[in-house]
Structures are given as structure tokens and as C-alpha cells.
Design an enzyme around this catalytic site. Structure first.
Site, short mmCIF file in Angstrom:
data_model
loop_
_atom_site.label_atom_id
_atom_site.label_comp_id
_atom_site.label_asym_id
_atom_site.label_seq_id
_atom_site.Cartn_x
_atom_site.Cartn_y
_atom_site.Cartn_z
N HIS A 58 0.86 -1.18 0.00
CA HIS A 58 0.00 0.00 0.00
C HIS A 58 0.90 1.23 0.00
CE1 HIS A 58 -3.86 -1.98 1.78
NE2 HIS A 58 -3.18 -2.82 1.03
N HIS A 60 0.95 5.34 0.84
CA HIS A 60 0.29 6.48 1.48
C HIS A 60 0.99 7.75 1.04
CE1 HIS A 60 -1.87 3.72 4.09
NE2 HIS A 60 -0.72 3.17 4.45
N TYR A 98 1.80 8.57 11.03
CA TYR A 98 1.19 7.28 10.66
C TYR A 98 1.86 6.67 9.43
CZ TYR A 98 -2.18 3.97 8.76
OH TYR A 98 -2.76 2.85 8.23
N ASP A 102 6.84 2.90 9.31
CA ASP A 102 7.74 1.83 8.87
C ASP A 102 9.08 2.37 8.38
OD1 ASP A 102 5.81 -0.02 9.47
OD2 ASP A 102 5.01 -0.14 7.43
N GLY A 213 -62.08 4.27 32.53
CA GLY A 213 -62.70 3.11 33.15
C GLY A 213 -61.73 2.35 34.02
N THR A 215 -59.28 -0.57 35.76
CA THR A 215 -58.17 -1.36 35.24
C THR A 215 -58.61 -2.78 34.93
OG1 THR A 215 -55.89 -2.07 35.69
CG2 THR A 215 -57.43 -2.10 37.54
N THR A 217 -59.87 -4.15 32.30
CA THR A 217 -61.14 -4.33 31.57
C THR A 217 -60.92 -4.44 30.06
OG1 THR A 217 -61.42 -1.92 31.63
CG2 THR A 217 -62.59 -3.21 33.31
N GLY A 218 -59.66 -4.40 29.64
CA GLY A 218 -59.36 -4.60 28.22
C GLY A 218 -59.29 -3.34 27.38
N THR A 220 -56.80 -1.19 26.84
CA THR A 220 -55.58 -1.16 26.02
C THR A 220 -55.61 -2.23 24.95
OG1 THR A 220 -54.29 -0.28 27.87
CG2 THR A 220 -53.06 -1.31 26.07
#
Length: 334
Positions: A58, A60, A98, A102, A213, A215, A217-218, A220
Site C-alpha cells: 500500500h 500512502h 502514521y 515503517d 374506566g 383497570t 377491563t381490556g 388497552t
């Protein structure tokens, strides 16, 4: 060679190039870049080779120019059939360290220690946050503007992206069939007239529905069985608001904790909301809401007379009778 891109534009005096798996000679690439960039008054060039574990090389390159270019051709830096990754060098010293790790680097000219100031960096971040329209675009913009952060902090960037652009939740699927549930005649009429109405009727503001109403009792269960909806319980947050929903459900939230209640109850369109941890956005709206509460948190008890007037003008109100339930079978207990 990549195809031409209408969106490509390089306007930086400091450039970082990477030529992956390049079989060309480093000195030839160096000479090519120096001559190519002479019109932009190049004052420093460093080209380094990096041998990868797979045996490929590579290259750079760090480029520093005295004149800002305006390069629109993505193949401008192509060399002997090799196309590089092209990025602005935000911190020249960091890039040079960077690429020279090397030790095999060729340089020419006088290096300038350059990096973007914190103020300019903050401005770039602010622009990305304010202009991105999706998670993908947000991450792409960061990758373009801040490649180092993208490469080293992607996990945290994805976290912030999910906060700004949360994934849409899965649609709710009711575990009950239509025969499992029942409702009062008034609620049936509201459902058929204002929820299952002809979508071709435009400009009509349908009333919302208020059910108070006991709790278990359906309430939701029935409300969530009617179709695609936005569901809020405990608090209202527009982060995951579904623009394709046909109604909203406000479940067990006291009146004083419901923001934009007139917009939600009044079936208003095109209003601005402020999601938690997100940026303000305009939502389409225009859909009715179903409000569910128990008698101890009856909204009417918390309203002023003027608020009640608006509420009653924009909402069908239903107080459940003793023994009333939304379940058709006594064995149901949800």
C-alpha cells in the site's frame, strides 16, 4: 477507474491519499504527484510504502499545497490504473507519523504542522448533526469529514446515530382476534366513522376518543387491536413516531404530562415536536388519538373550563359503566 461522480469535490490544501494493493513503484508515484500538483503550488509531499501481511504493498501520500484546489474529477489522482482513497488531512502531523511508521518514506519540501482548530472542528460536527437526514447519511458525512474518528470510534458514532435516527419499531400485532373482543355501540360508531373512514376524504379533522374506566377491563387490548398506531404509556416521546400510523394511543398518562395535547387530541397536521436526545422535527400528524385512563386520573378533573371546551369539541368521551368490559370471553384476563 471509478465512474465520474457529480458529488465529488476536493477543496483542501492538505490531502491524505492511500493506494491499496499497488504494484507501481513508489518513486514513479512520487514524481507523478509532484508534477500533477505543481499548479497548486505544492510545498510538501511525502510518499510512504506499507507492506501488508498478505504480501501486497500500500502507498500512502501526504500532500500540502499553498493554493486550495477545486478538484471535481474523482480520477484526478489515479496512477497506472490504481485509484486511491482520498481524504482531507485534518491533522498533518498525525498523518505524517502514521505513514512514516515503517521508515520507508520519501519526502520533498518543507513540512507544515497543521491541524483543524477545535472551533472549526465543532462547527463541522454541528453541520453534520443539523443537516443529516438519515443514519446512513450521518455516518457517511462523518466518514468523509472525520475519517480518523470514523475508523477508531465507529461504535460510539453508531450509538449517536441511533439516538438521532432511531430505527422504526416493529409493528404491534394483536394476539386477539376480532371475535375475542367487543365494544360499546358508541365506540363502534366512532371506530367505523372516524378510524375506518374513507381515506379519500381530505381536509377532515376527525375527533379523538377518550375512554375512562377501571383497570383490567381490556381498554388497552381493544385500542391496540384496531390497526397501525403509535403507542405511548407513562410518557410521550416522539423519537420513534410512525408517520404511517392511522391513530395514536395515550395510555395511563396524566393530563399535565401530555405535551402538545391540543395537536394530538385535535387531529392537527404538520406540527413540530422535540424528541428526547434528538433534534426537532415536523411530523405529518392529522390522525386521531385514543386516550385511556383510570378514574383516579380522569383528565377532566385536571382541566380548566377553557381546556374542557376544546377537549369536548374535539373528542368523543366514553365513561365505562359498572361491569363493562372489552373482552368477549370471561376467560380472558389481559
Amino acid at each position: 477507474m471509478p465512474s465520474a461522480s457529480k458529488n465529488f469535490r476536493l477543496q483542501s490544501k492538505y490531502v491524505f491519499l492511500t493506494y491499496p494493493k499497488c504494484s507501481s513503484q513508489r518513486d514513479d508515484l512520487f514524481q507523478f504527484l509532484w508534477e500533477k500538483l505543481t499548479p497548486f503550488l505544492i510545498f510538501f509531499l511525502g510518499v510512504a510504502s506499507e507492506l501488508h501481511q498478505d504480501g501486497t504493498t500500500h502507498y500512502h501520500a501526504l500532500i500540502q499545497l499553498d493554493k486550495k484546489p477545486c478538484i471535481r474529477d474523482p480520477s484526478f489522482f489515479d496512477f497506472e490504473g490504481n485509484h486511491p482513497n482520498i481524504q482531507p488531512a485534518r491533522n498533518s502531523k498525525q498523518v505524517l507519523d502514521y505513514i512514516s511508521k515503517d521508515g520507508d518514506i520519501k519526502t520533498r519540501g518543507d513540512f507544515r504542522d497543521h491541524k483543524v482548530s477545535p472551533r472549526k472542528s465543532d462547527a463541522r460536527w454541528r453541520t453534520i448533526i443539523q443537516t443529516a437526514t438519515s443514519k446512513e447519511e450521518y455516518l457517511d458525512m462523518i466518514k468523509e469529514e472525520f475519517p480518523h474518528e470514523w475508523a477508531t470510534k465507529l461504535q460510539w458514532l453508531e450509538y449517536s446515530a441511533n439516538k438521532l435516527f432511531p430505527p422504526q419499531p416493529e409493528q404491534y400485532v394483536s394476539p386477539f382476534t376480532e371475535s375475542d373482543l367487543r365494544c360499546h355501540e358508541d365506540l363502534h360508531n366512532w371506530r367505523e366513522t372516524h378510524l375506518y373512514h374513507d381515506e379519500g376524504r381530505t381536509g377532515v379533522r376527525h375527533p379523538s376518543l377518550y375512554i375512562c374506566g377501571p383497570t383490567r377491563t381490556g381498554k388497552t387490548t381493544w385500542a391496540r387491536s384496531l390497526g397501525r398506531h403509535n403507542y405511548w404509556n407513562g410518557t410521550i416521546d416522539f423519537t420513534n413516531y410512525d408517520e404511517h400510523a392511522t391513530y395514536n394511543i395515550i395510555d395511563d398518562i396524566p393530563f399535565k404530562f401530555v405535551p402538545l395535547w391540543k395537536q394530538l387530541i385535535g387531529c392537527q397536521s404538520d406540527f413540530t415536536v422535540n424528541p428526547k436526545y434528538g433534534k426537532k422535527k415536523k411530523i405529518k400528524g392529522g390522525i386521531p388519538s385514543i386516550i385511556l385512563c383510570n378514574p383516579d386520573e380522569d383528565w377532566m378533573l385536571s382541566m380548566t373550563s377553557q381546556q374542557k371546551d376544546y377537549f369536548e369539541d374535539n373528542c368523543v368521551t366514553h365513561y365505562m359503566c359498572d361491569g363493562e368490559t372489552f373482552f368477549a370471553r370471561e376467560s380472558s384476563s389481559h
